[in-house]
Design an enzyme around this catalytic site. Sequence first.
Site, PDB file in Angstrom:
ATOM      1  N   GLY A   1       2.795   6.167   8.813  1.00 23.43           N
ATOM      2  CA  GLY A   1       4.222   6.424   8.535  1.00 23.43           C
ATOM      3  C   GLY A   1       5.104   5.264   8.969  1.00 23.43           C
ATOM      4  O   GLY A   1       6.264   5.173   8.591  1.00 23.43           O
TER       5      GLY A   1
ATOM      6  N   SER B  31       4.014   2.215   8.396  1.00 26.19           N
ATOM      7  CA  SER B  31       3.625   1.205   7.406  1.00 26.19           C
ATOM      8  C   SER B  31       4.824   0.700   6.620  1.00 26.19           C
ATOM      9  O   SER B  31       5.710   1.483   6.267  1.00 26.19           O
ATOM     10  CB  SER B  31       2.654   1.831   6.403  1.00 26.19           C
ATOM     11  OG  SER B  31       1.370   1.778   6.933  1.00 26.19           O
TER      12      SER B  31
ATOM     13  N   HIS C 207       0.815  -1.230   0.000  1.00 25.05           N
ATOM     14  CA  HIS C 207       0.000   0.000   0.000  1.00 25.05           C
ATOM     15  C   HIS C 207       0.841   1.270   0.000  1.00 25.05           C
ATOM     16  O   HIS C 207       0.337   2.351  -0.272  1.00 25.05           O
ATOM     17  CB  HIS C 207      -1.045  -0.026   1.131  1.00 25.05           C
ATOM     18  CG  HIS C 207      -0.542   0.345   2.482  1.00 25.05           C
ATOM     19  ND1 HIS C 207      -0.280  -0.573   3.470  1.00 25.05           N
ATOM     20  CD2 HIS C 207      -0.263   1.557   3.014  1.00 25.05           C
ATOM     21  CE1 HIS C 207       0.135   0.064   4.548  1.00 25.05           C
ATOM     22  NE2 HIS C 207       0.154   1.351   4.297  1.00 25.05           N
TER      23      HIS C 207
HETATM   24  C1  4AZ Z   1      -1.273   3.595   8.465  1.00 24.94           C
HETATM   25  O1  4AZ Z   1      -2.217   4.283   8.107  1.00 24.94           O
HETATM   26  C2  4AZ Z   1      -1.413   2.805   9.712  1.00 24.94           C
HETATM   27  N1  4AZ Z   1      -2.206   1.199  14.343  1.00 24.94           N
HETATM   28  C3  4AZ Z   1      -0.385   1.979  10.098  1.00 24.94           C
HETATM   29  C4  4AZ Z   1      -0.513   1.233  11.254  1.00 24.94           C
HETATM   30  C5  4AZ Z   1      -1.644   1.311  11.998  1.00 24.94           C
HETATM   31  C6  4AZ Z   1      -2.682   2.130  11.637  1.00 24.94           C
HETATM   32  C7  4AZ Z   1      -2.554   2.880  10.473  1.00 24.94           C
HETATM   33  C8  4AZ Z   1      -1.758   0.482  13.235  1.00 24.94           C
HETATM   34  O2  4AZ Z   1      -0.201   3.604   7.866  1.00 24.94           O
END
Ligand code: 4AZ
Length: 451
Positions: free
Chosen positions: A399, A401, A258
């Site tokens: 961030g 991710s 993603h």
């Molecule tokens: C994101 O949007 C995201 N709490 C990454 C991890 C989590 C939530 C959102 C986990 O990149």
Amino acid sequence: MLRCCTVCCGARDGGSPREKSFLLTSQSYTEAVIQMDRGVRRLEPWKIAVIVVSVIVGLALIIGLITFLLCHDQDRYYDASFLITNVDYNPQYERQTTDEFRNLSEDIETMISEVFRGSFLSKRYLRSHVVSLNPDPLGVLASVVLVFKFPSADSEAATWGQVNRVLLRRLKAISTNLNIDQSTITLTELNKEKGDNLLNNCCGIRRQTSSFTGVERITGGQHAREAEWPWQASIQLDGTHRCGASIISNTWLVTAAHCFRGVRDPRRWTASFGILLRPPKQKKFVRRIIVHERYGDLVVDHEYDVAVVELATPIEFTSDVHSVCLPEASHVFPDNSSCFVTGWGALENDGNSVNQLRQAEVRIISTEICNRRQVYGGAITAGMLCAGYLEGQVDACQGDSGGPLVHANSRGIWYLVGIVSWGDECGKPNKPGVYTRVTYYRNWIHSKTGI
Ligand code: 4AZ
């Protein structure tokens, strides 16, 4: 006695004008010395104090420098190799990430620790690490890197002799379930570069151990220190941090699919390494981005959230920047295992990225619990895993991710368990972080990268 100088010569009766201006008799010399002596006596006390203090400070600096050079410790590396005669070679020993390699290596490292920890070198011994297990007609040939800390002043020959003597004597004396053929033991000193290279080319090794305690989260959590998470990478779009990633070889990173939603042109992406985004330790251009072919760009579900990134040029592996181990596809990380998630992500939901890497300890939550109605109500599939706490607070956030969720095995080697993927906001009760399950995509990663 005649002395001459341009400053203190005085003219004497009976000499030529030239002689008068350049010659100094012993009498006038004595007078000059007396004059100088008076000058010194006339020195004010504060000037004398400054001179005395300067001399003392100078001496202290010289003594300090000599002591530092003599007593300063330095790491010394050795390669120990020997034949184990009561273990048959297993082809699974070829790969460092198999359970077979881990089990035998753990036995060898425990044996070596016992050898040195019970000897007069116990304070000098730092660690041992099995780097290869090779086939031999009579068993398995093990090669182990040993790391010691010795004062720089100790000669290399002397310290090699001490290590060799202890290894030979105590390997015979201690009781272990491994039969070592004593006649095959060899110990070779490695220079620092070779020793560092051998260890930095092994996946999942962390040279500095963490000692933090207490509750921390990436949202408001604790700063990471240099070399603590050397596999962490930042993936940047047009020079701005977008996602985390993990180094799996000197040319490949693994991250979340993603992260590339909308922009897959590798020319707009770079990767940086080291705990700071600015300035990074190393920075690389991206050659290729391979997103899982079943990841649906337009569908808002989180299946197949995995991608691999090929770098344009290889990373130079150091103790601050090197790879994490990928688990075997068949490996099972038990529920409740302690893991760490790291990233430059937001400190709170919808917040900004930070410049210094952060870390948080989270625990694996069973899919059964995570799929409960009050948690994610069945959204967790076989390719996902949950980690965090049902009470909330400790979590990954925007961030983070694409970044790593890692676990250290019993040898202290770190494995990539998950890839930060999604969650309902950050740190909310009953909404733990959801990660791409690496074992589920292990064969896909191999098919794209050969790793
Ligand atoms: C994101 O949007 C995201 N709490 C990454 C991890 C989590 C939530 C959102 C986990 O990149």
